[in-house]
Motif scaffolding. Structure first.
Motif, short mmCIF file in Angstrom:
data_model
loop_
_atom_site.label_atom_id
_atom_site.label_comp_id
_atom_site.label_asym_id
_atom_site.label_seq_id
_atom_site.Cartn_x
_atom_site.Cartn_y
_atom_site.Cartn_z
N ALA A 23 0.03 -2.80 0.83
CA ALA A 23 1.46 -2.52 0.70
C ALA A 23 2.19 -3.74 0.15
N TYR A 24 1.82 -4.92 0.60
CA TYR A 24 2.44 -6.16 0.11
C TYR A 24 2.23 -6.31 -1.40
N HIS A 25 1.00 -6.13 -1.85
CA HIS A 25 0.71 -6.31 -3.27
C HIS A 25 1.39 -5.24 -4.14
N LEU A 26 1.50 -4.03 -3.63
CA LEU A 26 2.22 -2.99 -4.37
C LEU A 26 3.71 -3.31 -4.43
N GLY A 27 4.27 -3.77 -3.30
CA GLY A 27 5.68 -4.15 -3.27
C GLY A 27 5.97 -5.32 -4.18
N ASN A 28 5.04 -6.24 -4.26
CA ASN A 28 5.20 -7.40 -5.12
C ASN A 28 5.28 -6.98 -6.59
N ARG A 29 4.75 -5.81 -6.90
CA ARG A 29 4.81 -5.26 -8.27
C ARG A 29 5.92 -4.23 -8.42
N HIS A 30 6.77 -4.11 -7.40
CA HIS A 30 7.90 -3.16 -7.41
C HIS A 30 7.43 -1.73 -7.67
N THR A 31 6.28 -1.39 -7.11
CA THR A 31 5.71 -0.06 -7.28
C THR A 31 6.29 0.89 -6.24
N PRO A 32 6.86 2.02 -6.63
CA PRO A 32 7.32 2.99 -5.64
C PRO A 32 6.14 3.46 -4.78
N VAL A 33 6.31 3.42 -3.46
CA VAL A 33 5.24 3.75 -2.52
C VAL A 33 5.78 4.65 -1.42
N GLU A 34 5.05 5.68 -1.11
CA GLU A 34 5.32 6.52 0.06
C GLU A 34 4.45 5.97 1.19
N ILE A 35 5.07 5.72 2.34
CA ILE A 35 4.37 5.08 3.46
C ILE A 35 4.22 6.06 4.61
N ASP A 36 2.98 6.18 5.09
CA ASP A 36 2.69 6.99 6.26
C ASP A 36 2.00 6.09 7.28
N ALA A 37 1.81 6.58 8.48
CA ALA A 37 1.22 5.76 9.54
C ALA A 37 -0.19 5.28 9.19
N ASP A 38 -0.95 6.09 8.45
CA ASP A 38 -2.34 5.71 8.19
C ASP A 38 -2.70 5.64 6.71
N HIS A 39 -1.71 5.79 5.83
CA HIS A 39 -2.01 5.70 4.40
C HIS A 39 -0.77 5.39 3.58
N LEU A 40 -1.01 5.00 2.35
CA LEU A 40 0.04 4.80 1.35
C LEU A 40 -0.21 5.81 0.24
N LYS A 41 0.85 6.15 -0.48
CA LYS A 41 0.71 7.06 -1.61
C LYS A 41 1.54 6.51 -2.76
N LEU A 42 0.95 6.52 -3.97
CA LEU A 42 1.67 6.06 -5.14
C LEU A 42 1.24 6.89 -6.34
N GLU A 43 2.03 6.81 -7.40
CA GLU A 43 1.69 7.53 -8.62
C GLU A 43 0.36 7.01 -9.14
N ALA A 44 -0.45 7.91 -9.68
CA ALA A 44 -1.78 7.54 -10.18
C ALA A 44 -1.66 6.50 -11.28
N ASP A 45 -2.43 5.42 -11.14
CA ASP A 45 -2.43 4.33 -12.10
C ASP A 45 -3.77 3.64 -11.97
N SER A 46 -4.57 3.63 -13.03
CA SER A 46 -5.94 3.10 -12.93
C SER A 46 -5.97 1.59 -12.68
#
Length: 190
Positions: free
Chosen positions: A93-116
């Motif tokens: 989550a930290y590394h995704l936030g550092n890239r300003h990536t929109p993230v959906e946060i759940d108790a046991d997982h993260l979800k983001l738009e598909a990006d290889s």
């Protein structure tokens, strides 16, 4: 052509919600303030929302003729990120936030738009990443309802809160001091 220009904040009777036509939109479309769209019943409408509005699954909108329309989050290609322990998931989550990536946060997982590229990074961090087709509803903002602009109704309250937090923050923990008598080499000022 009808224009949809308001988001309803009051709760409607369940029967009215159930009867309302729906508009199924992916996340990117739910972030746009001006959009020509087709309701799920085939009716073409103009979506004209205040700038900065991010529509969510279940939002009720009001058209210029008083009719209601319910927002449905479309299934889209997402990455679902899981980890064997909370620390690994927090690092992701930290590394995704550092890239300003929109993230959906759940108790046991993260979800983001598909990006290889992000998928590869997340796997290198030790997470398990699966590609799925699901609705995507990322977090909308740390201080309130979403992306803020200077003219939003709650901007001044959010800005005041941010400034209060900034003033309370112990800057000595940032690895730098705020003694502004040092030299800025190459910038032409002291």
């Amino acid at each position: 052509m009808r224009t949809i220009d308001k988001r309803l904040t009051a709760k409607l009777a369940p029967v009215l919600v159930k009867r309302a036509p729906t508009i199924t939109l992916a996340f990117d479309a739910r972030c746009k303030s001006r959009l020509a769209v087709t309701l799920d019943n085939g009716e073409e409408v103009a979506l004209v929302m205040p700038r900065g509005t991010v529509l969510a699954d279940g939002d009720m909108l009001v058209a210029d003729d008083g009719g209601f329309v319910r927002v449905v989050a479309a299934a889209e290609d997402v990455l679902v990120v899981r980890a064997v322990n909370p620390l690994t998931l927090m690092r992701a989550a930290y590394h995704l936030g550092n890239r300003h990536t929109p993230v959906e946060i759940d108790a046991d997982h993260l979800k983001l738009e598909a990006d290889s590229v992000l998928e590869d990074m997340l796997k290198r961090l030790g997470t398990t990443v699966t590609r799925e087709s699901q609705p995507f509803q990322p977090e909308t903002g740390a201080y309130g309802g979403g992306h803020k602009h200077g003219h939003d109704e709650t901007f001044s309250e959010d800005y005041a809160l941010a400034q209060k937090l900034y003033r309370e923050h112990d800057h000595s923990q940032c690895g730098h001091d705020h003694d502004h008598h040092h030299h800025h080499h190459g910038h032409g000022h002291e």
